[in-house]
Write a protein that holds these residues in place. Structure first.
Motif, PDB file in Angstrom:
ATOM      1  N   ASP A 131      -9.251  -8.669   5.188  1.00 25.48           N
ATOM      2  CA  ASP A 131      -7.990  -9.145   4.489  1.00 25.48           C
ATOM      3  C   ASP A 131      -7.346  -9.569   4.479  1.00 25.48           C
ATOM      4  O   ASP A 131      -6.234  -9.530   5.966  1.00 25.48           O
ATOM      5  CB  ASP A 131      -7.966  -7.095   4.681  1.00 25.48           C
ATOM      6  CG  ASP A 131      -8.525  -6.460   3.718  1.00 25.48           C
ATOM      7  OD1 ASP A 131      -8.913  -6.676   2.662  1.00 25.48           O
ATOM      8  OD2 ASP A 131      -8.128  -5.070   3.530  1.00 25.48           O
ATOM      9  N   ARG A 172      -1.003  -2.716  -6.199  1.00 23.84           N
ATOM     10  CA  ARG A 172      -1.170  -1.646  -5.829  1.00 23.84           C
ATOM     11  C   ARG A 172       0.186  -0.874  -6.105  1.00 23.84           C
ATOM     12  O   ARG A 172       1.370  -1.854  -6.304  1.00 23.84           O
ATOM     13  CB  ARG A 172      -0.986  -2.225  -4.271  1.00 23.84           C
ATOM     14  CG  ARG A 172      -1.065  -0.678  -3.495  1.00 23.84           C
ATOM     15  CD  ARG A 172      -0.620  -0.354  -2.392  1.00 23.84           C
ATOM     16  NE  ARG A 172       0.515  -1.248  -1.358  1.00 23.84           N
ATOM     17  CZ  ARG A 172       0.088  -1.412  -0.249  1.00 23.84           C
ATOM     18  NH1 ARG A 172      -0.876  -1.301   0.991  1.00 23.84           N
ATOM     19  NH2 ARG A 172       1.228  -2.150   0.145  1.00 23.84           N
ATOM     20  N   SER A 185      -9.135  -8.840  -3.334  1.00 25.95           N
ATOM     21  CA  SER A 185      -9.329  -9.023  -2.073  1.00 25.95           C
ATOM     22  C   SER A 185     -10.747 -10.182  -1.124  1.00 25.95           C
ATOM     23  O   SER A 185     -11.231 -10.908  -2.466  1.00 25.95           O
ATOM     24  CB  SER A 185      -9.867  -7.312  -1.062  1.00 25.95           C
ATOM     25  OG  SER A 185      -8.725  -6.618  -0.925  1.00 25.95           O
ATOM     26  N   ALA A 240       2.672  -8.373   8.747  1.00 24.51           N
ATOM     27  CA  ALA A 240       1.961  -6.576   9.378  1.00 24.51           C
ATOM     28  C   ALA A 240       1.398  -5.562   8.450  1.00 24.51           C
ATOM     29  O   ALA A 240       2.058  -5.393   7.271  1.00 24.51           O
ATOM     30  CB  ALA A 240       3.733  -5.866   9.417  1.00 24.51           C
ATOM     31  N   PRO A 241       0.389  -5.307   9.206  1.00 26.51           N
ATOM     32  CA  PRO A 241      -0.278  -4.492   7.914  1.00 26.51           C
ATOM     33  C   PRO A 241       0.065  -2.824   8.609  1.00 26.51           C
ATOM     34  O   PRO A 241       0.870  -2.650   9.371  1.00 26.51           O
ATOM     35  CB  PRO A 241      -2.279  -4.455   8.335  1.00 26.51           C
ATOM     36  CG  PRO A 241      -1.968  -4.714   9.277  1.00 26.51           C
ATOM     37  CD  PRO A 241      -0.440  -5.667   9.486  1.00 26.51           C
ATOM     38  N   SER A 242       0.082  -1.850   7.849  1.00 29.21           N
ATOM     39  CA  SER A 242       0.170  -0.545   8.081  1.00 29.21           C
ATOM     40  C   SER A 242      -0.564  -0.862   9.321  1.00 29.21           C
ATOM     41  O   SER A 242      -1.527  -0.968   9.737  1.00 29.21           O
ATOM     42  CB  SER A 242      -0.765   0.516   6.840  1.00 29.21           C
ATOM     43  OG  SER A 242      -1.371   0.649   6.913  1.00 29.21           O
ATOM     44  N   VAL A 277       3.320 -11.369  -4.751  1.00 26.14           N
ATOM     45  CA  VAL A 277       1.924 -12.156  -4.268  1.00 26.14           C
ATOM     46  C   VAL A 277       2.542 -13.279  -4.466  1.00 26.14           C
ATOM     47  O   VAL A 277       2.611 -13.421  -5.705  1.00 26.14           O
ATOM     48  CB  VAL A 277       0.832 -11.691  -5.153  1.00 26.14           C
ATOM     49  CG1 VAL A 277      -0.518 -12.445  -4.432  1.00 26.14           C
ATOM     50  CG2 VAL A 277       0.738 -10.334  -4.248  1.00 26.14           C
TER      51      VAL A 277
HETATM   52  O1  TXA Z   1       4.596  -1.372   2.275  1.00 27.43           O
HETATM   53  C1  TXA Z   1       4.035  -2.246   3.081  1.00 27.43           C
HETATM   54  O2  TXA Z   1       3.237  -2.296   1.719  1.00 27.43           O
HETATM   55  C2  TXA Z   1       3.348  -2.117   4.818  1.00 27.43           C
HETATM   56  C3  TXA Z   1       4.529  -2.093   5.969  1.00 27.43           C
HETATM   57  C4  TXA Z   1       3.871  -2.242   6.699  1.00 27.43           C
HETATM   58  O3  TXA Z   1       5.189  -3.203   5.140  1.00 27.43           O
HETATM   59  N1  TXA Z   1       1.873  -2.520   4.832  1.00 27.43           N
HETATM   60  C5  TXA Z   1       0.692  -2.517   4.269  1.00 27.43           C
HETATM   61  O4  TXA Z   1       0.037  -3.408   4.452  1.00 27.43           O
HETATM   62  O5  TXA Z   1       0.532  -1.740   2.812  1.00 27.43           O
HETATM   63  P1  TXA Z   1      -1.847  -3.638   4.322  1.00 27.43           P
HETATM   64  O6  TXA Z   1      -2.303  -4.158   4.799  1.00 27.43           O
HETATM   65  O7  TXA Z   1      -2.021  -2.297   4.692  1.00 27.43           O
HETATM   66  O8  TXA Z   1      -2.226  -3.940   2.999  1.00 27.43           O
HETATM   67  C6  TXA Z   1      -2.068  -5.232   1.939  1.00 27.43           C
HETATM   68  C7  TXA Z   1      -2.299  -5.081   0.568  1.00 27.43           C
HETATM   69  C8  TXA Z   1      -3.649  -5.048   0.719  1.00 27.43           C
HETATM   70  O9  TXA Z   1      -4.715  -3.915  -0.193  1.00 27.43           O
HETATM   71  C9  TXA Z   1      -4.121  -5.824   0.931  1.00 27.43           C
HETATM   72  O10 TXA Z   1      -5.154  -6.309   0.113  1.00 27.43           O
HETATM   73  C10 TXA Z   1      -3.056  -7.050  -0.077  1.00 27.43           C
HETATM   74  O11 TXA Z   1      -1.851  -6.409   0.551  1.00 27.43           O
HETATM   75  N2  TXA Z   1      -3.139  -8.289   0.258  1.00 27.43           N
HETATM   76  C11 TXA Z   1      -2.192  -9.231   1.187  1.00 27.43           C
HETATM   77  N3  TXA Z   1      -2.183 -10.474   0.583  1.00 27.43           N
HETATM   78  C12 TXA Z   1      -2.755 -10.220  -0.952  1.00 27.43           C
HETATM   79  C13 TXA Z   1      -2.947 -12.194  -1.531  1.00 27.43           C
HETATM   80  N4  TXA Z   1      -2.521 -12.729  -1.424  1.00 27.43           N
HETATM   81  N5  TXA Z   1      -3.398 -11.684  -2.496  1.00 27.43           N
HETATM   82  C14 TXA Z   1      -3.757 -10.134  -3.487  1.00 27.43           C
HETATM   83  N6  TXA Z   1      -3.232  -9.622  -2.853  1.00 27.43           N
HETATM   84  C15 TXA Z   1      -3.343  -9.181  -1.145  1.00 27.43           C
END
Ligand code: TXA
Ligand code: MG
Length: 317
Positions: free
Chosen positions: A57, A189, A217, A136-138, A95
Motif C-alpha cells: 500500500d 478517505r 490502491s 509513516a503509515p499508522s 495526493v
Molecule cells: O493520519 C494519518 O494519515 C496517519 C498518520 C500516521 O499520519 N497515517 C495513515 O497512514 O493513516 P496509512 O498508511 O494507514 O493510510 C494511508 C492511506 C492508505 O489508504 C493509502 O491507500 C492512501 O493513504 N494513499 C497513500 N498514497 C496514496 C496515493 N498516492 N494515492 C492514493 N491513495 C494513497
C-alpha cells in the motif's frame, strides 16, 4: 521495551535511528505513525515488514515545511495550495505528483505521493531533527485498529520497531482526511477534517470513500505502475535457452544465466532487501524493453507475501 517519553534526548536518539535506516513509532495529531526515512527504500521496506501488510500500500510522507515539500512533490494545483493555506500543519493529506526523489516503494509505483505536514510538536521535532521527510503509515499491524496511544503501539508492534516515542494520547484519534486532485478534486478517505470544512475552503468536491482509499490502491487503477513488458513468474529450470535470449530474468538470490539481462533481488537472500529493490529492478529492466520479464518466486513468508502479491498482480495484467 524501546518505549521512551518525548524528551529532547529521546528525540535525538529517535532521529539517529531514523537516519541509520531504522523505524520509529511517533505520535501525530491523528494516530501514531510508524516512520522511516521516506528517501531510503530499505528503511521503507522495514515498515511493510513490521506491519505485515499483504501488499505494498502506498504510504503517507510527512514533511516539516515548504522546502521539504518541494523535495517530494512537484508544483501543486491551485486547490491544493488553498487547502494547505487553510489546514496545514494539520490532519490533511494531499495526493499530488511526486518527484524523482521519492522511491517507487513509497508510492506503490503510483506517479503520485500522499503528503502531509503534521501539527503535533513531537512529530515536527522528530522530522526537524532527522532532516528528511518521514514515510509513516499508522503504527498498527495490517487489519488492526489504529493506535492512538503509545501503549497501543507497544502491544501491537512492541519489539518489531527500534523505538516508540510516547507523546500521550493523540488529539484526533482518526486518520487524516485524504484529498486527490486528478482528474477532479476528490476526498479519498474521510478523516479528521470534515468534508464541509474542505468545501468551505475550495467549493464542492467529489468523494470516493472506497475501502480506505481502495480505488486508488495498488493494482486497482490503470495509472498504477505495471511494466510494459509482460511479467511471468517462473521456475528457471523450466525455461529453455531460446526463451531466455530475448527476455530479462530476475532471480531472488542469484541472477539467472542465459538471459539478455538478468538481476538478483538480494544476493544475501534477504526478503527485506528484495522488497526494497523490487520496483526499482522492474523499472530498470522494463526500460531496456525486453520481450518479457521472467521472475523467480520468492519464499511466501514475511515480506515475501507482499512481493508475491505484487508479482501476481503484474502477471495478470
Ligand atoms: O493520519 C494519518 O494519515 C496517519 C498518520 C500516521 O499520519 N497515517 C495513515 O497512514 O493513516 P496509512 O498508511 O494507514 O493510510 C494511508 C492511506 C492508505 O489508504 C493509502 O491507500 C492512501 O493513504 N494513499 C497513500 N498514497 C496514496 C496515493 N498516492 N494515492 C492514493 N491513495 C494513497
Ligand atoms: Mg492505516
Amino acid at each position: 521495551m524501546p518505549l521512551v517519553s518525548a524528551s529532547s534526548d529521546a528525540l535525538d536518539a529517535a532521529a539517529a535511528h531514523l537516519r541509520r535506516g531504522g523505524i520509529v513509532a511517533f505520535p501525530t495529531e491523528t494516530v501514531y505513525g510508524l516512520g522511516a526515512n521516506a528517501l531510503d527504500v530499505r528503511a521503507v521496506a522495514r515498515i511493510f515488514e513490521a506491519k505485515g501488510r499483504p501488499e505494498f500500500d502506498p504510504l503517507i510522507v510527512h514533511v516539516l515545511d515548504a522546502t521539504m515539500l518541494a523535495r517530494v512533490a512537484l508544483p501543486l494545483p491551485p486547490a491544493a495550495l488553498r487547502l494547505i493555506e487553510r489546514f496545514w500543519p494539520g490532519p490533511l493529506t494531499l495526493v499530488v505528483r511526486k518527484t524523482e526523489a521519492v522511491p517507487h516503494l513509497v508510492t506503490a509505483g503510483l506517479p503520485t505521493v500522499a503528503v502531509r505536514m503534521p501539527a503535533h510538536p513531537v512529530a515536527r521535532a522528530l522530522i526537524a531533527r532527522t532532516g528528511v521527510p518521514l514515510a509513516a503509515p499508522s503504527a498498527n499491524p495490517f487489519g488492526y485498529l489504529s493506535p492512538t496511544r503509545a501503549e497501543h503501539v507497544v502491544r501491537m508492534l512492541g519489539e518489531r520497531v527500534d523505538m516508540i516515542v510516547n507523546g500521550g494520547p493523540t488529539e484526533h484519534g482518526v486518520e487524516s482526511t485524504i484529498v486527490a486532485f486528478e482528474p477532479t478534486v476528490t476526498i479519498l478517505r474521510a478523516g479528521a477534517i470534515a468534508r464541509e470544512a474542505i468545501e468551505a475552503a475550495i467549493g464542492p468536491v467529489a468523494s470516493d470513500l472506497g475501502d480506505d482509499a481502495a480505488p486508488l490502491s495498488p493494482g486497482r487503477l490503470p495509472q498504477h505502475y505495471a511494466p510494459s513488458a509482460p511479467i511471468r513468474i517462473v521456475d528457471f529450470e523450466s525455461v529453455p535457452p531460446h526463451e531466455r535470449a530475448a527476455a530479462a530474468g530476475v532471480g531472488f538470490a542469484v541472477a539467472p544465466p542465459g538471459y539478455r539481462v538478468a538481476r538478483a533481488l538480494s544476493t544475501q537472500g534477504s526478503l527485506r532487501e528484495a522488497a526494497a529493490r523490487l520496483f526499482d529492478v522492474l523499472h530498470e529492466l522494463d526500460a531496456l524493453t525486453p520481450a518479457r520479464i521472467d521472475v523467480e518466486a520468492v519464499p511466501a513468508e514475511g515480506l515475501g507475501v507482499a512481493i508475491m502479491d505484487r508479482l501476481r498482480r503484474a502477471e495478470r495484467r
